[in-house]
Motif scaffolding. Structure first.
Motif, short mmCIF file in Angstrom:
data_model
loop_
_atom_site.label_atom_id
_atom_site.label_comp_id
_atom_site.label_asym_id
_atom_site.label_seq_id
_atom_site.Cartn_x
_atom_site.Cartn_y
_atom_site.Cartn_z
N GLU A 5 0.89 -1.15 0.00
CA GLU A 5 0.00 0.00 0.00
C GLU A 5 0.92 1.20 0.00
OE1 GLU A 5 -3.46 -1.95 2.71
OE2 GLU A 5 -2.75 0.08 3.13
N VAL A 6 1.31 1.60 -1.16
CA VAL A 6 2.32 2.63 -1.28
C VAL A 6 1.71 3.98 -0.95
CG1 VAL A 6 3.82 3.78 -2.92
CG2 VAL A 6 3.57 1.32 -3.02
N PRO A 7 2.32 4.73 -0.07
CA PRO A 7 1.75 6.04 0.25
C PRO A 7 1.89 7.01 -0.91
CG PRO A 7 3.88 5.77 1.30
CD PRO A 7 3.55 4.46 0.65
N ARG A 8 0.89 7.81 -1.12
CA ARG A 8 0.93 8.77 -2.21
C ARG A 8 0.50 10.14 -1.70
NH1 ARG A 8 1.43 5.25 -6.50
NH2 ARG A 8 0.63 3.25 -5.88
N ARG A 9 0.55 11.10 -2.64
CA ARG A 9 0.34 12.47 -2.23
C ARG A 9 -1.11 12.78 -1.84
NH1 ARG A 9 3.81 16.97 -3.08
NH2 ARG A 9 5.16 15.61 -4.25
N GLN A 14 -5.11 6.00 -1.05
CA GLN A 14 -4.73 5.10 0.04
C GLN A 14 -5.40 3.75 -0.10
OE1 GLN A 14 -2.22 5.69 2.29
NE2 GLN A 14 -2.01 7.20 0.69
N ARG B 105 10.64 5.80 -2.16
CA ARG B 105 9.89 5.82 -3.42
C ARG B 105 10.81 6.17 -4.60
NH1 ARG B 105 4.36 6.40 -3.56
NH2 ARG B 105 4.78 6.26 -5.80
N PRO B 224 6.43 11.18 -1.50
CA PRO B 224 5.04 10.84 -1.79
C PRO B 224 3.98 11.68 -1.09
CG PRO B 224 6.06 9.15 -0.40
CD PRO B 224 7.15 10.09 -0.81
N ARG B 225 4.27 12.18 0.10
CA ARG B 225 3.20 12.82 0.86
C ARG B 225 3.72 13.88 1.79
NH1 ARG B 225 -0.83 9.10 4.11
NH2 ARG B 225 1.03 7.88 4.58
#
Lengths: 270, 270
Positions: A5-9, A14, B105, B224-225
């Motif tokens: 579950e790769v974190p993203r912006r 999610q 990442r 990423p965040r």
């Protein structure tokens, strides 16, 4: 293969990539493997962008028994027929295939789509993105589709699309077969072909504007080497080059078109 | 992992990726791991583009013994300390790390660099691309560098750079440590920070032109965040957003800047 579950912006991402595929997209009642009918609202002026002769296919039966194919399929827990041909993995096995040098490059499609999909011009319906395969089929993407950033997941998703003609397998399709060949897909529309070999140079913004005004499609090659097929060339109503004929990767062309689509959106709004 | 001589559109790329790294780039006599001196010719007006706080690091010792790390390192035939942290593989192991959600990442860096490097504005010296790491170091890329398209090879290359401070290990560096921290790297230069949260909206072409005229660097996040660190924010001389504040991926920003650099090159030539 481990999955993350790769974190993203942004928050929406999610959720699991597969779940994501069920969360948005167009309504369609058809669930068979045939080309889906084009809905009324798609007839409004839009810029159609087509990745041409994409190097995207399932492992051909002819090499399904090759030790390299068998070994790599086992590593991913797949049957060879469920797996995309990938020159990065199947370089030895594919050398016996006809025209192997223009096949098996899902990475080219992946990088190009990452530069086009999920941006405002596509999400808001100014542009539509399609992938034309070397077997002729044209694959459509819903304006709301989210393409996996992870390459292995992208390959898994596209293998599903090639096997079943759509994704997800049931419910609203987010990726589906829009036509069986490019000629049928284009109908009466023109095709502006981007090619390094073209004699005419144009700015990406002007190409996109012309495509918008004339309702022509814009096509560029999504294969690693060599010229377009005669079939594709015969459908081109215009050939242009960009960036001074610099040898560009497919994703560079996708990036140039993406920026030009933003410019067009701005002009239309302003 | 199997490796391919993947066919590509131009002839030069028929050679092995590692060989490629030795074929071009800047001359430098220094081979130690210290920051290399900035050469005279770099002082000409150029647009400096920096990927900020990139989520790129070697596996931290703290989790080198985690079963997921040990297993995946073995699969690639590497020691954990030789491998990049990758949330796509080490998602479980990295949860114990401080601020894990902004780390690991390499794909973000890879996709962003693919949209910037190897294009005419960089190859011809109008723009230079740097990657600023979360530990402060700033990595430089030769205008002639070719970055592996294959993600695993890219990770291998960047792991080498993080270990040795440069690549290739000997001879002319094509990727090297340019500075130990961002403040030292910037010196007296300004930093135009691209941020979704900025109150001012500008067109990418105007940002690039301003950077060129004022010799400011342009920076955008490659993690990423979350927000930029206070350190980075304190160095920003201006904050702007692009594309109406739409949430963009780092590679979207790289694509926008790449197009704007082409526009600038055209304006300067014309």
């Amino acid at each position: 293969m481990d999955e993350a579950e790769v974190p993203r912006r942004d928050e929406r991402t999610q959720i699991n990539e597969d779940e994501r595929l069920g969360t948005n997209g167009r309504v369609s009642e058809s669930t068979d493997e045939e080309a889906l009918p084009i809905a009324e609202d798609e007839l409004m002026a839009k810029v159609t962008v087509v990745l041409l002769e994409a190097a995207l296919e399932l492992i051909p039966e002819q090499i399904a028994g090759h030790p390299q194919v068998v070994r790599t399929a086992r590593r991913y827990g797949l049957r060879p027929g469920e797996m995309l041909l990938d020159a990065g993995i199947h370089w030895k096995a594919m050398r016996s295939l006809e025209a192997w040098w223009r096949r098996g490059r899902p990475d080219i499609v992946h990088l190009s789509l990452l530069n086009l999909l999920e941006k405002a011009p596509v999400r808001e319906g100014l542009a539509e993105v399609f992938v034309h395969l070397q077997d002729g089929r044209v694959i459509a993407f819903s304006p709301g589709v989210r393409v996996p950033k992870n390459y292995d997941r992208f390959k898994g998703l596209m293998a599903q699309v090639l096997r079943l003609g759509r994704a997800p397998p049931e419910g609203e399709p987010l990726i589906w077969t829009a036509a069986k060949d490019l000629r049928g897909f284009l109908g009466n529309r023109g095709l502006i072909l981007l090619s390094e070999d073209a004699e005419v140079e144009e700015r990406p913004a002007d190409i996109v504007r012309e495509a918008y005004e004339t309702e022509s499609a814009i096509g560029f090659g999504a294969f690693p080497r060599g010229p377009f097929s005669k079939d594709v060339l015969s459908l081109a109503t215009k050939m242009v080059r960009i960036r001074g004929g610099e040898p560009l990767k497919a994703w560079d062309v996708a990036c140039a078109l993406s920026c030009a689509l933003y410019d067009l959106a701005e002009r239309l709004k302003g």
